[in-house]
Design an enzyme around this catalytic site. Structure first.
Site, PDB file in Angstrom:
ATOM      1  N   HIS A 158       0.816  -1.211   0.000  1.00 26.72           N
ATOM      2  CA  HIS A 158       0.000   0.000   0.000  1.00 26.72           C
ATOM      3  C   HIS A 158       0.857   1.272   0.000  1.00 26.72           C
ATOM      4  CE1 HIS A 158      -2.941  -3.007   0.891  1.00 26.72           C
ATOM      5  NE2 HIS A 158      -3.908  -2.136   0.771  1.00 26.72           N
TER       6      HIS A 158
ATOM      7  N   VAL B  56      -5.059  -1.460  15.084  1.00 29.19           N
ATOM      8  CA  VAL B  56      -5.554  -2.593  14.299  1.00 29.19           C
ATOM      9  C   VAL B  56      -6.017  -2.049  12.956  1.00 29.19           C
ATOM     10  CG1 VAL B  56      -7.883  -2.517  15.340  1.00 29.19           C
ATOM     11  CG2 VAL B  56      -7.102  -4.592  14.250  1.00 29.19           C
ATOM     12  N   ASP B  57      -5.561  -2.684  11.898  1.00 28.79           N
ATOM     13  CA  ASP B  57      -5.843  -2.229  10.533  1.00 28.79           C
ATOM     14  C   ASP B  57      -6.174  -3.480   9.732  1.00 28.79           C
ATOM     15  OD1 ASP B  57      -5.854  -1.245   7.976  1.00 28.79           O
ATOM     16  OD2 ASP B  57      -3.750  -0.638   7.940  1.00 28.79           O
TER      17      ASP B  57
ATOM     18  N   TRP C  69     -19.933 -15.313   8.482  1.00 32.06           N
ATOM     19  CA  TRP C  69     -21.103 -14.424   8.332  1.00 32.06           C
ATOM     20  C   TRP C  69     -20.925 -13.112   9.102  1.00 32.06           C
ATOM     21  CZ3 TRP C  69     -20.940 -19.305  10.340  1.00 32.06           C
ATOM     22  CH2 TRP C  69     -20.957 -19.405  11.745  1.00 32.06           C
TER      23      TRP C  69
ATOM     24  N   GLY D 269      -0.190  -3.838  15.815  1.00 34.70           N
ATOM     25  CA  GLY D 269       0.699  -2.720  15.480  1.00 34.70           C
ATOM     26  C   GLY D 269       2.122  -2.938  15.962  1.00 34.70           C
TER      27      GLY D 269
END
Lengths: 376, 41
Positions: free
Chosen positions: A87, A215-216, A268, A348
């Site tokens: 990214h 958190v990603d 789900w 992280g």
């Protein structure tokens, strides 16, 4: 993992680092069992400032103003420096491609559409995605300073590249940060075969002096970037990541790539989260939902995003914030390990290792990619 | 003069487990003596 592997294969020495192994005088020859690693080891290491300058040069050449180019380049370089190459540097040619195709308008700035107390609605005007996202979280932080909480919903924007950047940004400001984006349709809803929902990355961050907790995650078990990396290495995924052509759950990223039937996180549950996050982003921003993004074609632009900041330092007080987070992290670090060699990490934590190494030694960039960027 | 080659391997993932690793201790005049995993600490 290393020691368990060594035991299974009756290998005498299990080292923690490559350097220790290479220093072992008893070893005659070394085999590197990872094509990607070999590539990375042979890659030139580009210093942070050099890489940033190159991103900035190209953006300015394409028509971007100096300050937006500087900000965008800083974010992409930091992303690469933290080890999220997919990214950062690896995605740069696609950013340029989207500029050339007219999806990204380098002259555009986000504009405020409406406001209601601590909530504001902004239009991204199809500007650079990472700049729009950074400015939106900046504004959410400003609103949080005044109100305790701030929320910006952004329509009509572009791919934000690494979502975690805006979590780190909020945490740098002493805030809890929460943000998410919708995407083009790239994941089937639970029970479906065709892709109609997005994998909608979601970020939450908590400030901490010794390193933020961030958190990603996408709402798919594995991002497409992770699966591509595993496929390149010839590795299987550690748990099933989607379905093969026979409709069976598969750990083989190459088989999953043939169907695009990626698995939502928590089956789900991830599907439900994706659907609702998309709805909230579209409704709050007044922008497109995933179905609307899909109608634009196979390229991904015109997205909707939400940025929330809470002034955690002011709400909790610095002392309580630090002690509560430290206690939670110490508790996690003290877990009984499944594999004695594999520490239990907080979200992280791994980024810090990459950052330290890449700042000291430079950021690995493939020869071909570097030449391509230099030629832009 | 015969010499046993003492091998070290960087990487011990799923492919090394079944494909690359065993060859080093099954091959003649070869021993598999050291391993590490390329993860940044």
């Amino acid at each position: 993992m290393t020691r368990a592997f060594a035991q299974r294969h009756r290998v005498a020495s299990a080292f923690d680092t490559t350097e220790q192994l290479l220093a072992d005088q008893a070893i005659d020859a070394v085999y590197i069992d990872d094509r990607q690693l070999i590539k990375e080891q042979l890659m030139p290491r580009i210093q942070f400032e050099e890489l940033k300058a190159e991103f900035k040069r190209v953006l300015i050449k394409k028509g971007c103003d100096e300050s937006s180019a500087d900000l965008s380049a800083q974010l992409m370089t930091q992303t690469s420096c933290d080890g999220v190459y997919s990214h950062g540097v690896n995605r740069f040619p696609r950013v340029i491609d989207y500029i050339d195709k007219g999806y990204i308008d380098l002259k555009a700035k986000p504009t405020r559409v409406d406001g209601m107390g601590a909530f504001e609605r902004w239009d991204g005007n199809l500007g650079l995605g990472n700049v729009n996202a950074k400015l939106s979280m900046d504004r959410a932080i400003e609103l949080a300073r005044a109100n305790g909480i701030g929320c910006v919903a952004l329509s009509n924007t572009n791919h934000w590249l690494r979502g975690g950047s805006y979590g780190w940004q909020a945490a740098d400001a002493g805030c809890v940060g929460i943000c998410w984006t919708n995407t083009q349709p790239n994941m089937p809803a639970w029970g479906a075969r065709d892709r109609r929902i997005g994998n909608n990355p979601f970020v939450m961050a908590v400030p901490r002096h010794e390193g933020h907790v961030v958190v990603d995650i996408a709402m798919a078990q594995f991002s497409y970037g992770q699966m591509e990396s595993s496929a390149m290495r010839g590795d299987l995924l550690p748990v099933p990541g989607g379905y093969d052509e026979q409709g069976q759950l598969s750990c083989d990223p190459k088989e999953i790539a043939k169907t695009w039937r990626v698995l939502p996180v928590g089956y789900w549950k991830g599907s439900s989260m994706s659907i609702v996050m998309d709805m909230i982003a579209a409704v709050l921003s007044g922008g497109r939902s995933t179905v609307g993004v899909g109608k634009l074609g196979s390229d991904e632009y015109g997205l909707s995003q939400v940025f929330i900041a809470l002034d955690a330092t002011r709400i909790a007080g610095e002392d309580y914030l630090a002690s509560a987070i430290s206690e939670a992290i110490e508790n996690i670090h003290g877990s009984a390990r499944v594999d004695p060699d594999q520490p239990v990490l907080y979200p992280g934590e791994r980024s810090m290792g990459y950052r330290k190494d890449n700042l000291a030694n430079g950021i690995p960039v493939g020869d071909e990619l570097w030449a391509r960027i230099k030629a832009l | 003069m015969k010499k046993t080659i003492r091998w070290g391997m960087i990487g011990c993932g799923t492919v090394a487990e079944v494909k690359s690793g065993p060859g080093f201790y099954k091959a003649r005049d070869s021993s598999f003596d050291a391993v590490t995993i390329p993860i940044l600490q």
